[in-house]
Enzyme design. Structure first.
Site, short mmCIF file in Angstrom:
data_model
loop_
_atom_site.label_atom_id
_atom_site.label_comp_id
_atom_site.label_asym_id
_atom_site.label_seq_id
_atom_site.Cartn_x
_atom_site.Cartn_y
_atom_site.Cartn_z
N ASP A 183 0.83 -1.22 0.00
CA ASP A 183 0.00 0.00 0.00
C ASP A 183 0.85 1.25 0.00
O ASP A 183 0.43 2.30 -0.49
CB ASP A 183 -0.95 -0.01 1.20
CG ASP A 183 -2.03 -1.06 0.96
OD1 ASP A 183 -1.81 -2.23 1.30
OD2 ASP A 183 -3.07 -0.70 0.36
N ASN A 215 1.56 -2.94 4.22
CA ASN A 215 0.63 -3.77 3.46
C ASN A 215 -0.39 -4.33 4.46
O ASN A 215 -0.34 -4.05 5.66
CB ASN A 215 1.39 -4.89 2.73
CG ASN A 215 0.49 -5.64 1.75
OD1 ASN A 215 -0.19 -5.02 0.94
ND2 ASN A 215 0.46 -6.95 1.83
O1 MRU Z 1 -7.82 -2.81 2.81
P1 MRU Z 1 -7.54 -3.20 1.39
O2 MRU Z 1 -8.33 -4.38 0.93
O3 MRU Z 1 -7.66 -2.02 0.45
O4 MRU Z 1 -6.02 -3.63 1.41
C1 MRU Z 1 -5.40 -4.05 0.22
C2 MRU Z 1 -4.02 -4.52 0.42
O5 MRU Z 1 -3.46 -4.46 1.49
C3 MRU Z 1 -3.29 -5.00 -0.79
O6 MRU Z 1 -2.39 -6.00 -0.45
C4 MRU Z 1 -2.52 -3.82 -1.41
O7 MRU Z 1 -3.38 -2.74 -1.62
C5 MRU Z 1 -1.86 -4.18 -2.67
S1 MRU Z 1 -3.07 -4.37 -3.94
C6 MRU Z 1 -2.36 -4.57 -5.43
#
Ligand code: MRU
Length: 357
Positions: free
Chosen positions: A250, A260
């Site tokens: 992220d 992440n």
């Molecule tokens: O809370 P989320 O579902 O938005 O979290 C997503 C993640 O942590 C993913 O691993 C990250 O965004 C990478 S997506 C290509």
């Protein structure tokens, strides 16, 4: 599969809160609809929320009307000037709105700044021209995301050995991006290149992106996988059943520290303990060069009900205190390589990540 479709002022999104039971779409025709889709987890995943925000700004900008635009025949130069100022005030408010939807994934901020930046650099043009430029930029960000993911997949595929079992966490596939995915893109690419791979999917408590979304995507693509609970990964690593771990990101700090989905840090430490390579796959837009290390990353705290309830049914006593951080930060020393569309980077990340741009 595409997670979003834009046509004539309407952004159509797969409603990820309904998966895996139902494949349903929602239509967003105002920027606030798009904002609600991001905060309500209809769409999620770092790259996808960035692209949705870009389209949301475009929808919000397109809705801007002034009396000077409505009756263009009577308009004066000062009308045009004040309309332009109003347009940019409105645009700034929309950008601030999108930046407040979720705090951790940097792609959202990157995308909003990119859209605002292109609008400002074309300020001399008419409002209608600027609206068109904003929409085109959102479409460019969308198509770049798909080609970027293909390149990440190809670069990452080189690291995957024949007959590998790959553990992944959260959802990093078509549903987290515009299509194909980042970490799941590497897995897709290895499968497409004919490698005999097996995937171990963490369910990813509490929001279950692994069991609800990643398992759904892998099943559609006929990629062999098995689902496990998050607390089982150490067991399989110690038994030698996992050849590598691949996760998305992220936000990556300039030194490689990576935020992440919650649970990633524990996986990285376990992988290190068991001599298993731990890879992060992400576009370069996920690297935040403005921060030196991961301590500067804001970690989103989410609703306690995600932990105490499943589908509105209580699974914990009422009224208890809960901690629900949605992300954690993995220090760079646990990361074997960072896979981007521009190539694979190895430690020391504080020296090598900068070479990507
Ligand atoms: O809370 P989320 O579902 O938005 O979290 C997503 C993640 O942590 C993913 O691993 C990250 O965004 C990478 S997506 C290509």
């Amino acid at each position: 599969m595409k997670s979003l479709k834009y046509k004539s002022g309407v952004l159509k999104l797969i409603d990820q809160t309904k998966l895996p039971e139902k494949l349903e779409y929602i239509e967003c025709s105002t920027y606030k609809d798009v904002g609600r889709a991001i905060t309500g987890m209809v769409v999620r995943g770092a790259p996808l929320i960035g692209v949705c925000a870009a389209y949301g700004i475009s929808i919000g900008a397109a809705a801007f009307k002034t009396s000077a635009i409505k009756s263009s025949s009577n308009k004066t130069i000062s009308d045009e000037f004040s309309s332009k100022e109003e347009f940019f005030d409105n645009l700034r408010q929309i950008c601030v709105f999108f930046k407040s939807t979720r705090p951790t994934a940097v792609n959202l901020f990157w995308s909003v700044d990119r859209i605002y930046g292109i609008a400002v650099s074309n300020k001399a043009k008419s409002i209608n021209e600027i609206k068109d430029i904003i929409l085109k930029e959102a479409q460019t960000i969308e198509s770049e995301d798909i080609s970027t993911n293909r390149a990440i997949g190809k670069n990452g595929d080189a690291l995957i050995r024949q007959d590998s079992t790959i553990l992944t966490h959260c959802n990093t596939g078509s549903l987290a991006t515009c299509a194909y995915g980042t970490a799941l893109g590497v897995i897709r690419s290895a499968h497409e290149s004919g490698k005999n791979i097996n995937v171990i999917v963490d369910e990813t408590r509490p929001y279950l992106q692994g069991s609800r979304l990643t398992a759904w995507e892998l099943k559609q693509d006929n990629i062999p996988f098995k689902l496990i609970c998050d607390n089982m990964s150490g067991h399989f690593m110690r038994l030698g059943k996992i050849d590598c771990v691949i996760v998305g990101a992220d936000r990556i700090a300039s030194n490689g520290d990576t935020a992440n989905k919650i649970g990633t840090y524990a996986l990285a430490v376990l992988a290190h303990e068991n001599n298993i390579p731990f890879y992060v796959a992400a576009p370069t837009s996920t690297i935040d060069f403005t921060i030196e290390n991961g301590d500067a990353i804001t970690i989103e705290e989410r609703d306690s009900k995600e932990i105490t309830h499943i589908k509105n049914l209580p699974i914990a006593p009422e009224g208890i205190d809960v901690l629900n951080p949605a992300f954690d930060m993995t220090p760079n020393r646990y990361i074997s390589a960072i896979i981007t569309e521009k190539g694979v980077t190895y430690p020391p990340f504080d020296k090598n990540l900068g070479k990507l741009i």
